[in-house]
Design a protein around this motif. Structure first.
Motif, mmCIF file in Angstrom:
data_model
loop_
_atom_site.group_PDB
_atom_site.id
_atom_site.type_symbol
_atom_site.label_atom_id
_atom_site.label_comp_id
_atom_site.label_asym_id
_atom_site.label_seq_id
_atom_site.Cartn_x
_atom_site.Cartn_y
_atom_site.Cartn_z
ATOM 1 N N VAL A 132 0.846 -1.201 0.000
ATOM 2 C CA VAL A 132 0.000 0.000 0.000
ATOM 3 C C VAL A 132 0.881 1.250 0.000
ATOM 4 O O VAL A 132 0.612 2.207 -0.738
ATOM 5 C CB VAL A 132 -0.962 -0.008 1.213
ATOM 6 N N ALA A 133 1.935 1.248 0.813
ATOM 7 C CA ALA A 133 2.856 2.384 0.854
ATOM 8 C C ALA A 133 3.558 2.569 -0.486
ATOM 9 O O ALA A 133 3.767 3.707 -0.938
ATOM 10 C CB ALA A 133 3.871 2.184 1.966
ATOM 11 N N LEU A 134 3.923 1.472 -1.134
ATOM 12 C CA LEU A 134 4.578 1.555 -2.437
ATOM 13 C C LEU A 134 3.656 2.197 -3.467
ATOM 14 O O LEU A 134 4.060 3.118 -4.181
ATOM 15 C CB LEU A 134 4.994 0.163 -2.905
ATOM 16 N N TYR A 135 2.416 1.716 -3.547
ATOM 17 C CA TYR A 135 1.481 2.273 -4.529
ATOM 18 C C TYR A 135 1.135 3.720 -4.215
ATOM 19 O O TYR A 135 1.025 4.549 -5.126
ATOM 20 C CB TYR A 135 0.214 1.425 -4.605
ATOM 21 N N LEU A 136 0.988 4.052 -2.947
ATOM 22 C CA LEU A 136 0.685 5.426 -2.575
ATOM 23 C C LEU A 136 1.845 6.353 -2.937
ATOM 24 O O LEU A 136 1.623 7.442 -3.485
ATOM 25 C CB LEU A 136 0.385 5.520 -1.078
ATOM 26 N N SER A 137 3.060 5.942 -2.684
ATOM 27 C CA SER A 137 4.226 6.753 -3.036
ATOM 28 C C SER A 137 4.336 6.925 -4.546
ATOM 29 O O SER A 137 4.645 8.017 -5.038
ATOM 30 C CB SER A 137 5.504 6.108 -2.509
ATOM 31 N N ALA A 160 3.998 10.477 -6.467
ATOM 32 C CA ALA A 160 5.107 10.960 -7.287
ATOM 33 C C ALA A 160 4.624 11.326 -8.689
ATOM 34 O O ALA A 160 4.958 12.398 -9.210
ATOM 35 C CB ALA A 160 6.209 9.910 -7.361
ATOM 36 N N VAL A 161 3.821 10.472 -9.296
ATOM 37 C CA VAL A 161 3.305 10.753 -10.647
ATOM 38 C C VAL A 161 2.420 11.989 -10.629
ATOM 39 O O VAL A 161 2.532 12.866 -11.493
ATOM 40 C CB VAL A 161 2.542 9.527 -11.200
ATOM 41 N N TYR A 162 1.534 12.081 -9.624
ATOM 42 C CA TYR A 162 0.643 13.245 -9.517
ATOM 43 C C TYR A 162 1.439 14.535 -9.352
ATOM 44 O O TYR A 162 1.162 15.536 -10.020
ATOM 45 C CB TYR A 162 -0.324 13.064 -8.343
ATOM 46 N N LEU A 175 8.825 17.718 -3.735
ATOM 47 C CA LEU A 175 8.075 16.605 -3.145
ATOM 48 C C LEU A 175 7.923 15.441 -4.121
ATOM 49 O O LEU A 175 7.878 14.277 -3.697
ATOM 50 C CB LEU A 175 6.712 17.080 -2.662
ATOM 51 N N ALA A 176 7.861 15.725 -5.407
ATOM 52 C CA ALA A 176 7.786 14.642 -6.389
ATOM 53 C C ALA A 176 9.058 13.802 -6.339
ATOM 54 O O ALA A 176 9.004 12.568 -6.379
ATOM 55 C CB ALA A 176 7.586 15.220 -7.791
ATOM 56 N N PHE A 219 10.983 7.586 -2.062
ATOM 57 C CA PHE A 219 10.268 6.625 -1.227
ATOM 58 C C PHE A 219 9.900 5.390 -2.023
ATOM 59 O O PHE A 219 9.991 4.260 -1.533
ATOM 60 C CB PHE A 219 9.001 7.234 -0.642
ATOM 61 N N THR A 220 9.468 5.599 -3.269
ATOM 62 C CA THR A 220 9.100 4.456 -4.107
ATOM 63 C C THR A 220 10.310 3.579 -4.384
ATOM 64 O O THR A 220 10.214 2.352 -4.368
ATOM 65 C CB THR A 220 8.504 4.961 -5.440
ATOM 66 N N TYR A 221 11.457 4.196 -4.596
ATOM 67 C CA TYR A 221 12.675 3.446 -4.843
ATOM 68 C C TYR A 221 13.083 2.634 -3.620
ATOM 69 O O TYR A 221 13.532 1.501 -3.721
ATOM 70 C CB TYR A 221 13.791 4.402 -5.259
ATOM 71 N N LEU A 222 12.933 3.227 -2.446
ATOM 72 C CA LEU A 222 13.345 2.560 -1.217
ATOM 73 C C LEU A 222 12.446 1.393 -0.841
ATOM 74 O O LEU A 222 12.892 0.453 -0.185
ATOM 75 C CB LEU A 222 13.395 3.564 -0.060
#
Length: 60
Positions: free
Chosen positions: A8-13, A17-19, A49-50, A56-59
């Motif tokens: 969930v954290a991965l998809y949210l990040s 990021a895309v937004y 912030l993007a 975060f997504t990478y981590l």
């Protein structure tokens, strides 16, 4: 349960990021098309912030 929260954290990040990249791109176009003095604070904050959320997504 931990695996579910991690995904969930991965998809949210990723979505954030895309937004934020899209939003900063649109703000950049608005700034480029303006003839008056502009405030670039929104552009700088959203772009920063993007990159943070892509980190975060990478981590994850």
């Amino acid at each position: 349960m931990e695996k579910v929260l991690e995904s969930v954290a991965l998809y949210l990040s990723f979505i954030m990021a895309v937004y934020l990249f899209a939003f900063s791109f649109i703000e950049g176009i608005k700034i480029a098309n303006s003839n008056e003095k502009v405030q670039g604070g929104t552009f700088i904050v959203t772009l920063t912030l993007a990159f943070v959320f892509s980190g975060f997504t990478y981590l994850l």
